[in-house]
Design an enzyme around this catalytic site. Structure first.
Site, mmCIF file in Angstrom:
data_model
loop_
_atom_site.group_PDB
_atom_site.id
_atom_site.type_symbol
_atom_site.label_atom_id
_atom_site.label_comp_id
_atom_site.label_asym_id
_atom_site.label_seq_id
_atom_site.Cartn_x
_atom_site.Cartn_y
_atom_site.Cartn_z
ATOM 1 N N HIS A 72 15.299 2.026 -5.000
ATOM 2 C CA HIS A 72 15.332 2.351 -6.433
ATOM 3 C C HIS A 72 16.101 3.648 -6.644
ATOM 4 O O HIS A 72 15.849 4.645 -5.987
ATOM 5 C CB HIS A 72 13.913 2.501 -6.992
ATOM 6 C CG HIS A 72 13.271 1.193 -7.309
ATOM 7 N ND1 HIS A 72 12.286 1.051 -8.261
ATOM 8 C CD2 HIS A 72 13.480 -0.045 -6.803
ATOM 9 C CE1 HIS A 72 11.923 -0.220 -8.331
ATOM 10 N NE2 HIS A 72 12.622 -0.906 -7.449
ATOM 11 N N TYR A 200 6.427 5.155 -15.917
ATOM 12 C CA TYR A 200 5.222 5.989 -16.046
ATOM 13 C C TYR A 200 5.097 6.338 -17.524
ATOM 14 O O TYR A 200 6.014 6.930 -18.092
ATOM 15 C CB TYR A 200 5.377 7.286 -15.253
ATOM 16 C CG TYR A 200 5.400 7.137 -13.741
ATOM 17 C CD1 TYR A 200 4.249 7.371 -12.986
ATOM 18 C CD2 TYR A 200 6.563 6.803 -13.052
ATOM 19 C CE1 TYR A 200 4.255 7.263 -11.600
ATOM 20 C CE2 TYR A 200 6.576 6.694 -11.664
ATOM 21 C CZ TYR A 200 5.419 6.925 -10.947
ATOM 22 O OH TYR A 200 5.427 6.814 -9.577
ATOM 23 N N PRO A 292 -2.575 9.559 -7.183
ATOM 24 C CA PRO A 292 -1.435 8.673 -6.890
ATOM 25 C C PRO A 292 -0.223 8.853 -7.813
ATOM 26 O O PRO A 292 0.831 8.261 -7.562
ATOM 27 C CB PRO A 292 -2.023 7.268 -7.041
ATOM 28 C CG PRO A 292 -3.236 7.432 -7.883
ATOM 29 C CD PRO A 292 -3.761 8.806 -7.643
ATOM 30 N N LYS A 296 2.597 10.098 -3.454
ATOM 31 C CA LYS A 296 2.804 10.959 -2.288
ATOM 32 C C LYS A 296 1.869 10.692 -1.099
ATOM 33 O O LYS A 296 2.151 11.148 0.015
ATOM 34 C CB LYS A 296 2.629 12.433 -2.689
ATOM 35 C CG LYS A 296 3.733 12.953 -3.576
ATOM 36 C CD LYS A 296 4.999 13.202 -2.778
ATOM 37 C CE LYS A 296 6.236 13.337 -3.609
ATOM 38 N NZ LYS A 296 7.149 12.198 -3.557
ATOM 39 N N TYR A 383 10.215 13.774 -6.099
ATOM 40 C CA TYR A 383 9.787 12.367 -6.099
ATOM 41 C C TYR A 383 10.361 11.621 -4.894
ATOM 42 O O TYR A 383 9.662 10.838 -4.241
ATOM 43 C CB TYR A 383 10.201 11.678 -7.413
ATOM 44 C CG TYR A 383 9.532 10.339 -7.612
ATOM 45 C CD1 TYR A 383 8.308 10.250 -8.265
ATOM 46 C CD2 TYR A 383 10.113 9.166 -7.124
ATOM 47 C CE1 TYR A 383 7.677 9.022 -8.433
ATOM 48 C CE2 TYR A 383 9.491 7.939 -7.291
ATOM 49 C CZ TYR A 383 8.276 7.870 -7.949
ATOM 50 O OH TYR A 383 7.653 6.664 -8.108
HETATM 51 P P1 RFL Z 1 -6.122 5.273 5.644
HETATM 52 O O1 RFL Z 1 -5.151 4.324 5.085
HETATM 53 O O2 RFL Z 1 -7.374 5.560 4.888
HETATM 54 O O3 RFL Z 1 -6.503 4.768 7.103
HETATM 55 C C1 RFL Z 1 -7.549 5.341 7.861
HETATM 56 C C2 RFL Z 1 -8.082 4.309 8.824
HETATM 57 O O4 RFL Z 1 -9.133 4.888 9.596
HETATM 58 C C3 RFL Z 1 -10.201 3.952 9.700
HETATM 59 N N1 RFL Z 1 -11.439 4.708 9.970
HETATM 60 C C4 RFL Z 1 -12.021 4.793 11.180
HETATM 61 N N2 RFL Z 1 -11.680 4.280 12.374
HETATM 62 C C5 RFL Z 1 -12.478 4.572 13.426
HETATM 63 N N3 RFL Z 1 -13.604 5.334 13.344
HETATM 64 C C6 RFL Z 1 -13.963 5.872 12.160
HETATM 65 N N4 RFL Z 1 -15.060 6.638 12.077
HETATM 66 C C7 RFL Z 1 -13.164 5.616 11.017
HETATM 67 N N5 RFL Z 1 -13.224 5.987 9.720
HETATM 68 C C8 RFL Z 1 -12.170 5.434 9.101
HETATM 69 C C9 RFL Z 1 -10.189 3.224 8.386
HETATM 70 O O5 RFL Z 1 -10.820 1.952 8.482
HETATM 71 C C10 RFL Z 1 -8.687 3.115 8.111
HETATM 72 O O6 RFL Z 1 -8.136 1.925 8.604
HETATM 73 O O7 RFL Z 1 -5.441 6.713 5.933
HETATM 74 P P2 RFL Z 1 -3.943 7.042 6.425
HETATM 75 O O8 RFL Z 1 -3.551 6.200 7.610
HETATM 76 O O9 RFL Z 1 -3.885 8.527 6.538
HETATM 77 O O10 RFL Z 1 -2.986 6.562 5.240
HETATM 78 C C11 RFL Z 1 -3.055 7.166 3.978
HETATM 79 C C12 RFL Z 1 -2.628 6.180 2.881
HETATM 80 O O11 RFL Z 1 -3.347 4.973 3.048
HETATM 81 C C13 RFL Z 1 -2.872 6.744 1.480
HETATM 82 O O12 RFL Z 1 -2.474 8.105 1.423
HETATM 83 C C14 RFL Z 1 -2.084 5.978 0.391
HETATM 84 O O13 RFL Z 1 -2.527 4.654 0.292
HETATM 85 C C15 RFL Z 1 -2.239 6.669 -0.970
HETATM 86 N N6 RFL Z 1 -1.600 5.934 -2.074
HETATM 87 C C16 RFL Z 1 -0.232 6.021 -2.276
HETATM 88 N N7 RFL Z 1 0.541 6.741 -1.434
HETATM 89 C C17 RFL Z 1 1.898 6.779 -1.603
HETATM 90 O O14 RFL Z 1 2.584 7.455 -0.811
HETATM 91 N N8 RFL Z 1 2.543 6.080 -2.618
HETATM 92 C C18 RFL Z 1 1.836 5.333 -3.500
HETATM 93 O O15 RFL Z 1 2.450 4.699 -4.332
HETATM 94 C C19 RFL Z 1 0.392 5.303 -3.380
HETATM 95 N N9 RFL Z 1 -0.352 4.573 -4.217
HETATM 96 C C20 RFL Z 1 -2.367 5.157 -2.931
HETATM 97 C C21 RFL Z 1 -1.704 4.480 -4.022
HETATM 98 C C22 RFL Z 1 -3.742 5.021 -2.739
HETATM 99 C C23 RFL Z 1 -4.476 4.242 -3.613
HETATM 100 N N10 RFL Z 1 -5.890 4.141 -3.331
HETATM 101 C C24 RFL Z 1 -6.732 3.076 -3.634
HETATM 102 C C25 RFL Z 1 -6.553 5.133 -2.498
HETATM 103 C C26 RFL Z 1 -2.421 3.704 -4.891
HETATM 104 C C27 RFL Z 1 -3.819 3.589 -4.705
HETATM 105 C C28 RFL Z 1 -4.538 2.744 -5.731
HETATM 106 C C1 PHB Z 2 2.139 1.409 -6.677
HETATM 107 O O1 PHB Z 2 3.071 0.602 -6.819
HETATM 108 O O2 PHB Z 2 1.040 1.080 -6.203
HETATM 109 C C2 PHB Z 2 2.335 2.820 -7.102
HETATM 110 C C3 PHB Z 2 3.608 3.245 -7.438
HETATM 111 C C4 PHB Z 2 3.810 4.554 -7.847
HETATM 112 C C5 PHB Z 2 2.734 5.420 -7.922
HETATM 113 C C6 PHB Z 2 1.465 5.011 -7.564
HETATM 114 C C7 PHB Z 2 1.252 3.694 -7.157
HETATM 115 O O3 PHB Z 2 2.943 6.703 -8.347
#
Ligand code: RFL
Ligand code: PHB
Length: 388
Positions: A72, A200, A292, A296, A383
């Protein structure tokens, strides 16, 4: 059992670190509490910074992303019926890649399988031991039996609710936290995206985001009070509210359909310092959470992993100082992403305690972005991702 680096958590941080280290000839074992299907079923991030995409290529898992992901060149910031476009390429010469976290995780699992990396799923009661010695070890339970793994280092990649951060004594940790008074209700639907780029929207009824995964899969979010529950939102109610928050000029293009996934995520900023305790190194959500809005979270996980990977390779190459700077390097970048996520969140949402003054501030900031190439450049640099 013995390994060089024991990785707690098989989410994106743990898998990417394992992949990079294995390719560099450093042995790892990944301990994950959930099943692989559970990890792959989590719908989360969708936007990869330029540097994250590069690191995935360096890890040998960029091929499907480059073939199927969508680069993008910009995004829209909507307010007061206007759409301000920030052109990333024009402003800072970089793009982002729209490619779901689920796909990144799947590519990493496939690559790890192909190289025979060790992953142990379904572990319970993980405990980290002797972190301040040069012989740390981890114990855990699986299928009713106790196990022990010895290693040189432990990488805490176990997310916000994991055990790693909690293994650092409370008096040696400093935590910073900001809880926002709202959450995001997210819907995934098999419908074409609203626009070619993300929108956004700042609206008097609350924030809305129109995102996507590909040409036929859309991801939408709306700001909701923390008291709301997913069960209270029918698909129809969601689409009606989303449409109301989009500028009239694009609202008519919205294609609706049944939701495939629907969930509410609270918004929080959190940092735990330091990110290293003896032989334990924290990466990703284990050390920090961002709201979110700036996209990041996953990208910070990738930059932490990039720094730790570099440090470990240098350490095993004979540089005894290499890991000393991990926490400082990672935190410098974390705080800048924290600032960006906080500022975009503040600019785009309705806060219960905001009055007319704060609304004018939001309008002024959005107007600055519309009228100043320098403001757009700063937004675009943040960004698409600061260098790491
Ligand atoms: P995770 O993904 O939470 O993975 C951690 C893993 O550790 C396991 N675990 C254990 N394993 C062994 N023993 C234990 N005691 C344990 N406790 C936990 C868990 O089961 C899991 O599998 O952390 P990680 O790897 O640091 O990754 C981080 C990302 O997942 C997170 O920052 C992003 O998803 C955040 N996020 C977004 N980030 C972006 O860069 N761009 C985005 O567009 C974006 N959108 C989002 C998001 C997060 C969201 N939610 C629901 C939190 C949108 C949403 C809605
Ligand atoms: C997503 O597509 O899940 C998404 C994209 C941008 C954001 C957060 C979530 O800032």
């Amino acid at each position: 059992m013995r390994s060089q680096v024991i990785i707690i958590g098989g989410g994106p941080s743990g898998l990417l670190l394992s992949q990079l280290l294995n390719r560099a000839g450093i042995a790892t074992v990944v301990l994950e509490r959930q099943s692989r299907d559970h990890v792959l079923g989590r719908i989360r991030a969708g936007v990869l910074e330029h540097g994250t995409a590069q690191l995935l290529r360096q890890a040998g898992v960029g091929a499907r992303m480059d073939a199927e992901g969508h680069p993008h060149d910009g995004c829209y910031l909507a307010h007061d019926q206007q759409m301000v476009r920030v052109d990333f390429t024009e402003s800072c010469g970089r793009q982002v890649m729209v490619y779901g976290q689920t796909e990144v995780t799947r590519d990493l699992y496939d690559a790890q399988d192909a190289m025979g990396a060790t992953h142990i799923h379904g572990v319970r009661d993980v405990v980290l031991h002797d972190l301040l010695t040069d012989a740390p070890f981890v114990t855990y339970e699986k299928d009713g039996r106790q196990h022990r793994i010895d290693g040189d280092f432990i990488a805490g990649c176990d997310g916000f609710h994991g055990v790693s951060r909690a293994s650092i004594p409370a008096e040696s940790r400093r935590e910073y936290e900001k809880i926002y008074p709202f959450g995001w209700l997210g819907v995934l639907s098999r419908t074409p995206p609203l626009m070619e780029e993300l929108v956004y929207a700042n609206h008097p009824r609350g924030f809305a985001l129109a995102s996507m995964r590909n040409d036929t899969l859309s991801r939408y979010y709306i700001q909701v009070p923390l008291s709301h529950r997913v069960e209270d939102w029918s698909d129809d109610a969601f689409w009606t509210e989303l449409r109301a928050r989009l500028p009239d000029s694009v609202a008519g293009r919205l294609v609706t359909g049944p939701s495939i996934e629907k969930s509410i995520a609270p918004l929080r900023s959190f940092v735990s310092e330091p990110m290293r305790w003896g032989r334990l190194f924290l990466c990703g959500d284990a050390a920090h959470i961002v709201p979110p809005t700036g996209a990041k979270g996953l990208n910070l996980a990738a930059s932490d992993v990039g720094y730790l990977f570099e440090g470990l390779v240098a350490h095993y190459g004979g540089d005894g100082e290499a890991l000393e700077h991990y926490s400082d390097r990672a935190l410098r970048r974390v705080w800048k992403a924290m600032r960006f996520s906080w500022s975009v969140t503040t600019m785009m949402h309705r806060f219960p305690d905001h009055g007319p003054y704060e609304q004018r501030m939001q309008q002024a900031e959005l107007d600055l972005l519309a009228s100043s190439a320098a403001a757009r450049q700063a937004f675009a640099e943040n960004y698409t991702g600061l260098a790491f």
